[in-house]
Each structure stands twice: as structure tokens, then as C-alpha cells.
Design an enzyme around this catalytic site. Structure first.
Site, PDB file in Angstrom:
ATOM      1  N   HIS A   1    -135.324  23.676 -44.911  1.00 11.91           N
ATOM      2  CA  HIS A   1    -135.132  23.931 -43.480  1.00 11.91           C
ATOM      3  C   HIS A   1    -135.144  22.613 -42.696  1.00 11.91           C
ATOM      4  CE1 HIS A   1    -135.664  26.352 -39.728  1.00 11.91           C
ATOM      5  NE2 HIS A   1    -136.275  25.252 -39.318  1.00 11.91           N
ATOM      6  N   GLU A   2    -136.192  21.828 -42.884  1.00  9.19           N
ATOM      7  CA  GLU A   2    -136.297  20.580 -42.128  1.00  9.19           C
ATOM      8  C   GLU A   2    -135.208  19.588 -42.555  1.00  9.19           C
ATOM      9  OE1 GLU A   2    -138.016  20.672 -39.517  1.00  9.19           O
ATOM     10  OE2 GLU A   2    -139.238  22.420 -40.021  1.00  9.19           O
TER      11      GLU A   2
ATOM     12  N   HIS B   1    -132.233  20.338 -40.534  1.00  5.86           N
ATOM     13  CA  HIS B   1    -132.330  19.679 -39.223  1.00  5.86           C
ATOM     14  C   HIS B   1    -131.999  18.192 -39.371  1.00  5.86           C
ATOM     15  CE1 HIS B   1    -133.921  22.806 -36.623  1.00  5.86           C
ATOM     16  NE2 HIS B   1    -134.957  23.050 -37.398  1.00  5.86           N
TER      17      HIS B   1
ATOM     18  N   GLU C   1    -131.031  24.661 -34.879  1.00  4.74           N
ATOM     19  CA  GLU C   1    -131.625  25.653 -35.772  1.00  4.74           C
ATOM     20  C   GLU C   1    -130.567  26.258 -36.707  1.00  4.74           C
ATOM     21  OE1 GLU C   1    -134.760  25.770 -35.911  1.00  4.74           O
ATOM     22  OE2 GLU C   1    -135.281  27.621 -36.962  1.00  4.74           O
TER      23      GLU C   1
END
Ligand code: ZN
Length: 501
Positions: free
Chosen positions: A264-265, A268, A294
Site C-alpha cells: 500500500h505505502e 503511494h 489513495e
């Protein structure tokens, strides 16, 4: 130096200060000794005050006024046009807020967070209710100062999802809610339950670190221009054109936390690293909105990281790195376990399907609190009622109910919908990428992620703020934002797992 160059130099210097603030914030949440907290708060307040002073400098207003009628501003989507438009937007917005209100909001959010920590620990909503009243009062005043097209919530949403309208977000989220509620219900009624015990088998932290870094690197996070560190509440922070910090946390008896958190990060981070470096600190080289940010994290975490194809490539490596955890687990069991759907009380632990229902509850309640249709004293009852209605469960305590998130106590009102917008954008972008590139699953199963990453960089990252999020979605996918692609994605994945029609 031309006036435009003067403007850019001034804005780049403000961005330079902001990157220093970001570095201070990253350090605070990773390596800073606890006793340094007070002085760090002073450092950060000082720097952010300087940024605000520069970004509301009356000279800046004069330059922007003059440049707005120059030929450079004629095409609002050109790099120059977007720079002038977005800097002017930011300038005017900041100037509309009275200093006194800004200070009151800062104070209320500091006190609110302190009260929230205590109230949550003691499961004592009553002690927190006056803070909710105060914070929503101030945010209502903020909305009135800023002005809004239709609904006071528009003004707050704009801080996180610029140019989005409450009515449009509400339309797409209620359409999503009406599809998800019966889908989740059907999953419960199927009586099928994934072999989730696989997920709580022991996985040593050091092996998780190695595996997570390898996966992040495989999908395209550049460790020459970024780092992965440990924190309590994972985040991603950009602090320069070639410096993006991502963070995660490790749980030796629940590996999905770190692994999917890292993907997820890293998602980003890939967005930050994909921005145009020659425009760093200016709108064409800045991320578009929290929802679009997001969408990038959710795409790599869920649409890629929880796909069969991704694990066809990574499962053999997983089995080799974590022999204890993989012992006797078939590929199908593993794939089902990481995609298991089950209503739960806590948003941050929710699965891909029920997650959006948690957001919709908050989105609906914060609008009602803002307009005064819902009184702060009645929040727990309203919260529990919506959980029963949408998720079929109700929290036994407010600590696991309306006190679970930090956002409202920190005056972050209008922030929640960006999480679900991210899921919606992600699914719609992914369908468009598949249409254009074709064979994504086949590529993932061979460990090839570069085609998707380049597509995202070309179509989304490099656009910066030259278009609004709504315009970007139309440009990239040919359609306005819709709930349908996300519902198709979830149905397509979950129907076979739970034997649904
Ligand atoms: Zn995120």
C-alpha cells in the site's frame, strides 16, 4: 526574471520549507527520541507558520492577479496555466480564513486528540462529546468563511479532494453501498469461511522485511530514491524530488499487516516517485488529490497484491521464505485467506469489500453532524444503527465504535470519503489499463509489473494538477467516476470464492 519565473521561485521556496517540515514529521514518527517531542512541535509549528506567511504574502496575490490575465494562463491545463490557477486557488483559500479561526482550530484539534486518547482508553464517549460539538462548530465556521457551491461539506471536502462536490460523492457512494450491502450479506449467508488460520502462523520479522522489500521493489518502488522504515501508524512522506519515505509495522503472528501495508505505502511512494521532478514543488509536479493518491496505493495493494496472478509469482517465494507458515497450505487456501470477507468492527482491519461500508457510515454521519441534523450526544446511537444496517453487526462499546478513529478529534472532517474514492478510482483506472495494455494478469504471474507502472506514470503521475480528479478520470477511462468497476472487481473475485451466482 519574468514574473512567472518569480512566482515559481517563490512557490518552490515554500515547497522547500514544506519538505523540511515533512522530514521533521517523518523523523518524529520513526526515530525521534520521545523526550524530544515538545521541541519538535515548536520546530514544526515554526516552519509551518513560515510556509503560511509566504503562501499568503500580498506580493504573491499581486503577481497571481496579474498573471491570471496573461497568455500563460490561457490554457488552464498547460503546465503554466495549471501553476497559476492552482497557486491562486491556494492563495485565495488561505486568505479567506481569519487567523483567529485557524488558531482556534489548531488548539481545538490538539485538545480534541488528547481528550480522544483518554476517552477511547476509558470507553467514555460522554467526555469526548463536547469536543465533537466544538470541532464541528469551528469547521462549520470554516466552511462559511470559505464559501461553497451547494453544501457546507463541499468546503471541507475541498481540502482533501479539490473540486469534488458532496452531492456527486454521495451519489457514487450510495450506489456503491446499495450493491455492497447485499453482496456482503450473500457472503455471510454462504456459510463459507476462508482458512484464515494460515494468516496467524509465525513469520519472523527479519524474513518479513526482506520479503516486503523485495515485493515493493518488484512492483516498482525505487529504493535509490526512497526508504522503508518502521512506525506505529504507517504512512508515506515525500520530502524532495528524489526522497520518498515509506513505513510499515510488523506483527510476527499476522504477516498480512506488514506485507499489504508495505505494498500500500509503496503504491503511494510510486506515485510520488512518478511525479515530474522538473516541476517539483509546483502544481504540475504535485499529487492531485488524496483520493487519487489513495487510488495508487489501493491498486498495488488490492488489485495487484491480492490477485491470483501476483501470488502465482510470489507464492513459491513465500513458501521458501516462510516454511512454517506455508506448511500444508495450498495455493488456493492461501489466496482465499488473503481475500476473506467478513464484517468486522474496526475500519483499519476491514477487508477489501466491507472497508467501503465503514467509510460510508462515517461520510453520512459527518455530514449530519456538520449541518446539525445529528447532535454530538446522539452520535453513538446513530453510529451503531448504521453498523447494524450496513454491516449487520453493532459494536459492544464506543471504543470499538465511534471512538475508534483519530480523524474527527484532529479536525480532519471531510477526509474519510477519499479512502473510498481511492478504491473507486483504482478499480476504474485498472479496467482502463487492462483495456489498453491487455494481459496484465499474465504479466503479473511472470513478475512483470513495469508495464502497469509506466502506464500509471504516463496517465496519472505525470499529469500532476493539470486536470481535476474528475477530469482525469474521464480522460483516462473515457467515463465519469462510477461505482460499477469496483463492484465488478469485487464480484468477479468473491463470487467464485463464496459460491455466489
Ligand atoms: Zn493510503
Amino acid at each position: 526574471m519574468s514574473l512567472f519565473e518569480q512566482l515559481c521561485t517563490q512557490a518552490r521556496q515554500s515547497a522547500l520549507l514544506e519538505s523540511i517540515e515533512s522530514l521533521l514529521g517523518w523523523d518524529e514518527r520513526t526515530y525521534m527520541p520521545t523526550a524530544a517531542g515538545e521541541y519538535r512541535a515548536e520546530q514544526m509549528t515554526f516552519v509551518s507558520g513560515e510556509v503560511h506567511r509566504r503562501r499568503t504574502d500580498p506580493r504573491l496575490g499581486e503577481w497571481l492577479h496579474e498573471l491570471s490575465s496573461s497568455p500563460l494562463a490561457a490554457d488552464p491545463h498547460s503546465d503554466e496555466g495549471a501553476t497559476i490557477r492552482q497557486l491562486r486557488r491556494d492563495y485565495e483559500k488561505r486568505c479567506k480564513l481569519p487567523q483567529l479561526l485557524v488558531e482556534e482550530l489548531t488548539r481545538a484539534s490538539v485538545l480534541g486528540q488528547q481528550a480522544w486518547v483518554k476517552a477511547r482508553a476509558a470507553d467514555d464517549y460522554a467526555s469526548f462529546a463536547p469536543h465533537i460539538t466544538k470541532l464541528y462548530d469551528l469547521k462549520r465556521q470554516q466552511a462559511e468563511c470559505l464559501g461553497y457551491p451547494e453544501h457546507p461539506y463541499d468546503a471541507l471536502l475541498d481540502d482533501y479532494e479539490p473540486d469534488a462536490r458532496t452531492s456527486e460523492v454521495a451519489a457514487v457512494l450510495s450506489a456503491l453501498r446499495d450493491e455492497l450491502t447485499p453482496l456482503v450479506q450473500a457472503i455471510i449467508e454462504s456459510g463459507r469461511r476462508a482458512p484464515v488460520e494460515i494468516l496467524s502462523r509465525h513469520c519472523p520479522q527479519s524474513a518479513q522485511e526482506t520479503f516486503g522489500k523485495r515485493a515493493a521493489s518488484a512492483i516498482g518502488f525505487d529504493f535509490e530514491r526512497g526508504r522503508l522504515d518502521i512506525t506505529h501508524h504507517p504512512f508515506c512522506a515525500g520530502m524532495g524530488p528524489h526522497d520518498c519515505r515509506i513505513t510499515t509495522r510488523y506483527d510476527e503472528t499476522f504477516f498480512p499487516s506488514a506485507l499489504f501495508g508495505t505494498l500500500h505505502e509503496a503504491g503511494h511512494g510510486i506515485y510520488d516517485q512518478g511525479l515530474r521532478t522538473d516541476w517539483f514543488g509546483l502544481p504540475p509536479g504535485t499529487y492531485l488529490s488524496l483520493g487519487i493518491h489513495e487510488s495508487q496505493s489501493r491498486m498495488w495493494e488490492n488489485l495487484v497484491g491480492r490477485s491470483r496472478a501476483f501470488w502465482e509469482h510470489f507464492f513459491p517465494q513465500f513458501a521458501a521464505d516462510f516454511p512454517e507458515a506455508a506448511l500444508g497450505a495450498s495455493f488456493d487456501d492461501f489466496y482465499w485467506a488473503i481475500n476473506h470477507v467478513e464484517p468486522s468492527l474496526i475500519r483499519v482491519e476491514a477487508d477489501e469489500a466491507t472497508y467501503n461500508l465503514h467509510i460510508i457510515v462515517r461520510f453520512e454521519l459527518e455530514q449530519a453532524l456538520l449541518t446539525g441534523d445529528l447532535k454530538s450526544a446522539d452520535l453513538p446511537t446513530a453510529w451503531n444503527e448504521k453498523y447494524r444496517q450496513y454491516l449487520g453487526i453493532a459494536p459492544p462499546s464506543d471504543a470499538d465504535g465511534c471512538l475508534q478513529d483519530i480523524h474527527w478529534s484532529a479536525a480532519l472532517i471531510g477526509y474519510f470519503p477519499t479512502y473510498s474514492l481511492g478504491n473507486l478510482y483504482a478499480a476504474q483506472f485498472f479496467e482502463a489499463a487492462e483495456r489498453e495494455l491487455g494481459g496484465l494478469a499474465d504479466q503479473f504471474s511472470h513478475g512483470e509489473f513495469a508495464p502497469l507502472k509506466s502506464w500509471l506514470q504516463r496517465n496519472i503521475h505525470e499529469v500532476g494538477q493539470c486536470y481535476t480528479a474528475a477530469q482525469l478520470v474521464e480522460r483516462v477511462t473515457g467515463q465519469p467516476l462510477s461505482h460499477a468497476p469496483l463492484v465488478r472487481h469485487l464480484r468477479g473475485k468473491l463470487a467464485p470464492l463464496y459460491g455466489l451466482k
